[in-house]
Design an enzyme around this catalytic site. Structure first.
Site, PDB file in Angstrom:
ATOM      1  N   LYS A 185       0.854  -1.183   0.000  1.00 26.45           N
ATOM      2  CA  LYS A 185       0.000   0.000   0.000  1.00 26.45           C
ATOM      3  C   LYS A 185       0.893   1.237   0.000  1.00 26.45           C
ATOM      4  O   LYS A 185       1.435   1.633   1.030  1.00 26.45           O
ATOM      5  CB  LYS A 185      -0.917   0.058   1.221  1.00 26.45           C
ATOM      6  CG  LYS A 185      -1.995   1.143   1.083  1.00 26.45           C
ATOM      7  CD  LYS A 185      -2.418   1.761   2.395  1.00 26.45           C
ATOM      8  CE  LYS A 185      -1.567   2.939   2.792  1.00 26.45           C
ATOM      9  NZ  LYS A 185      -1.653   4.103   1.879  1.00 26.45           N
ATOM     10  N   GLY A 238       6.086   5.540   8.819  1.00 22.42           N
ATOM     11  CA  GLY A 238       5.115   6.624   8.894  1.00 22.42           C
ATOM     12  C   GLY A 238       5.089   7.231  10.277  1.00 22.42           C
ATOM     13  O   GLY A 238       6.068   7.162  11.032  1.00 22.42           O
ATOM     14  N   ASN A 240       4.081   8.111  14.258  1.00 25.86           N
ATOM     15  CA  ASN A 240       4.002   7.297  15.478  1.00 25.86           C
ATOM     16  C   ASN A 240       2.590   6.840  15.776  1.00 25.86           C
ATOM     17  O   ASN A 240       2.361   5.683  16.156  1.00 25.86           O
ATOM     18  CB  ASN A 240       4.552   8.088  16.664  1.00 25.86           C
ATOM     19  CG  ASN A 240       6.063   8.096  16.694  1.00 25.86           C
ATOM     20  OD1 ASN A 240       6.689   8.627  15.792  1.00 25.86           O
ATOM     21  ND2 ASN A 240       6.652   7.503  17.718  1.00 25.86           N
ATOM     22  N   VAL A 242      -0.018   6.292  13.790  1.00 26.90           N
ATOM     23  CA  VAL A 242      -0.465   5.221  12.901  1.00 26.90           C
ATOM     24  C   VAL A 242       0.370   3.967  13.111  1.00 26.90           C
ATOM     25  O   VAL A 242      -0.155   2.848  13.114  1.00 26.90           O
ATOM     26  CB  VAL A 242      -0.418   5.679  11.433  1.00 26.90           C
ATOM     27  CG1 VAL A 242      -0.790   4.538  10.499  1.00 26.90           C
ATOM     28  CG2 VAL A 242      -1.349   6.862  11.209  1.00 26.90           C
ATOM     29  N   GLU A 260       9.009   1.825  11.502  1.00 31.22           N
ATOM     30  CA  GLU A 260       9.982   2.920  11.486  1.00 31.22           C
ATOM     31  C   GLU A 260       9.165   4.199  11.527  1.00 31.22           C
ATOM     32  O   GLU A 260       8.376   4.461  10.624  1.00 31.22           O
ATOM     33  CB  GLU A 260      10.853   2.850  10.225  1.00 31.22           C
ATOM     34  CG  GLU A 260      12.110   3.704  10.312  1.00 31.22           C
ATOM     35  CD  GLU A 260      11.857   5.164  10.032  1.00 31.22           C
ATOM     36  OE1 GLU A 260      11.947   5.976  10.989  1.00 31.22           O
ATOM     37  OE2 GLU A 260      11.545   5.509   8.888  1.00 31.22           O
ATOM     38  N   CYS A 294      12.487  11.506   7.919  1.00 31.98           N
ATOM     39  CA  CYS A 294      12.435  11.063   9.314  1.00 31.98           C
ATOM     40  C   CYS A 294      13.759  11.308  10.018  1.00 31.98           C
ATOM     41  O   CYS A 294      13.799  11.438  11.244  1.00 31.98           O
ATOM     42  CB  CYS A 294      12.033   9.601   9.405  1.00 31.98           C
ATOM     43  SG  CYS A 294      13.077   8.488   8.455  1.00 31.98           S
TER      44      CYS A 294
END
Length: 493
Positions: A185, A238, A240, A242, A260, A294
């Site tokens: 996805k 993505g 934190n 989610v 991650e 990130c």
């Protein structure tokens, strides 16, 4: 006409899901637009707004394909990844331009990321010929005991919009080389770029069902991947919030997962640092890709002895950075990737002012009327920031630097660790003892000396500490730990 040919011709691109080796329209019949954040009137393409039915079909296709794929030798699987790498590299210009139009990073960065994607494919293609086990001495003199590794089965890949080529490839390539099937996805914001990547795997001869792509809202498709009993492992990059939802859903049904997530990455400027080098690294680490990494530098912790000198050099260079459309060769800094991300950055800038930090560069007021149609934020610098402020403790994911002054290096180390995150950290110093003290004391998964925080090499393990990850590691040979299970074998004639 292929997706690549449509994009190359400048046609209005309508993309589908990729399931079982075929491009398939969403069963809902619904689509969503991928928009250019630099020019909001520019629609890059229309992507599926998929639902759970599409995901079910993709999981079934992956399940049907995974055993035959796993029975191939590593060399056979690697040969397909090598072909995909060549295709991706040959299409770099179109893939890069599409990435820039979809999420705003400069064309140079986008093409560099595409080249990196090809390099990752080649690296993992080579992994197909490396050892996957050990011979272990047995207490039985007539027996042989050894370990081997077996694939997890079907792996769900949930990837973000900020690196729409590199991140999904560094997840899918190891999954594939170790014999797994994949349901991917991608982020809806970069769906056309994702389709171009998927098409490279298809054109390389990947068997039907081995890799599948389902595009849709994260709350629908992402959570369905996390909860689906037919998906044996989930890899996520993505936010934190989610990531924790994904991890909880996977844990509840006993699936393997790796997360991650965010960072609040510090760079420390010691009194003996090369200030010019430190300024360049701070700007590159914190502001390239509009701060949407990130590992981007967010907190700039400067020892008091050189604080004013460093600040003066930093502001002189920040104020020269050119903001604009990433397709313009003279642009250094593109827009935020979407309206949602722009609004997030805007809220943090307002919060910084309201909480008493001093805005000393940038902000939301733009003088260039040509930028009014995009989600632009000027490179922004605050000083007087404390760890009690939102901009001093929360991930912004935008072109915002928070300056903090430390009395000495000991206080700087304490400030650097005063965060719930632990992804990346760097120190600029000429002193070897200080460097090794920081390596020892830093609570981060990636520590860099005299280099920016935002630097990840594909052959090295990558991941964070504390709230930045699930304590697993991606990339390099460390990837085998997630994508396989160890099987211990005892053989006696």
């Amino acid at each position: 006409m292929s997706i690549y040919e449509q994009v190359q011709a400048g046609d209005h691109v309508i993309i589908d899901n990729y399931i079982g080796g075929q491009w398939k329209a969403p069963q809902s019949g619904e689509r969503m637009a991928s928009l250019n954040p630099a020019r909001r009137g520019d629609t890059v393409g229309m992507a599926p707004a998929s639902d759970a039915k599409d995901l079910e079909e993709a999981v079934a296709a992956a399940e049907a394909a995974r055993r035959n794929w796993g029975r191939l030798t590593g060399a056979q699987r690697g040969a397909i990844l090598y072909k995909a790498a060549d295709l991706l590299e040959s299409r770099m210009e179109i893939v890069g331009r599409t990435m820039t139009r979809e999420m705003g990073k400069t064309l140079g960065e986008a093409k560099g990321e595409t080249a990196r994607g090809a390099a990752i494919l080649r690296y993992y293609a080579g992994e197909g010929m490396r050892p996957i086990g050990d011979v272990i001495p047995s207490t039985d003199a007539d027996a042989v005991m050894f370990t081997t590794r077996v694939p997890l089965g079907v792996v769900g890949v949930i990837s973000p919009w900020n690196f729409p080529v590199a991140i999904p490839i560094w997840k899918m390539a190891p999954a594939l080389i170790y014999g797994n099937a994949v349901v991917w996805k991608p982020a809806a914001e970069t769906s056309v770029t994702a389709a171009l990547v998927m098409e490279c795997l298809h054109d390389a001869g990947l068997p039907a069902g081995v890799a599948n792509m389902v595009i849709g809202d994260g709350a629908v498709i992402g959570q369905a991947i996390a909860a689906h009993p037919g998906i044996h492992g989930i890899t996520f990059t993505g936010s934190n919030a989610v990531g924790k939802q994904v991890g909880q859903a996977a844990l509840a049904r006993g699936a393997k997962y790796q997360l991650e997530m965010g960072g609040k990455n510090p760079v420390i400027i010691a009194a003996d640092a090369d200030l010019d080098l430190a300024v360049d690294g701070t700007i590159s680490g914190g502001l390239r890709s509009t701060g949407q990494k990130c590992t981007a530098t967010s907190r700039v912790i400067v020892v008091a002895e050189v604080y004013e000198a460093f600040k003066e050099k930093l502001l002189a260079k920040v104020n020269q950075l050119k903001l604009g459309d990433g397709l313009d060769a003279t642009t250094w800094l593109g827009p935020c990737a979407s309206e949602k991300q722009y609004n997030t950055v805007k809220r943090y800038i307002h919060a910084g002012v309201e909480e008493g930090a001093e805005l000393i560069a940038g902000g939301l007021e733009l003088e260039d009327a040509a930028l009014a149609d995009g989600y632009y934020v000027a490179p922004t610098v605050f000083e007087g920031v404390t760890t009690a402020m939102k901009i001093g403790r929360e991930e912004i994911f935008g072109p915002v630097l928070a300056l903090m002054e430390a009395a000495d290096l000991e206080e700087a180390f304490r400030l650097a660790n005063d965060t719930e995150f632990g992804l990346s950290a760097s120190l600029y110093t000429r002193d070897l003892s200080s460097a090794f003290a920081f390596i020892r004391e830093s609570e981060a998964g990636l520590v860099r000396i005299n280099a920016e925080t935002a630097g990840v090499e594909l052959q090295a393990p990558f991941g964070g500490m504390k709230q930045s990850s699930s304590h697993s590691r991606e990339q390099g040979q460390a990837a085998i730990e997630f994508y396989t299970s160890i099987k211990t074998v005892f053989v006696k004639p």
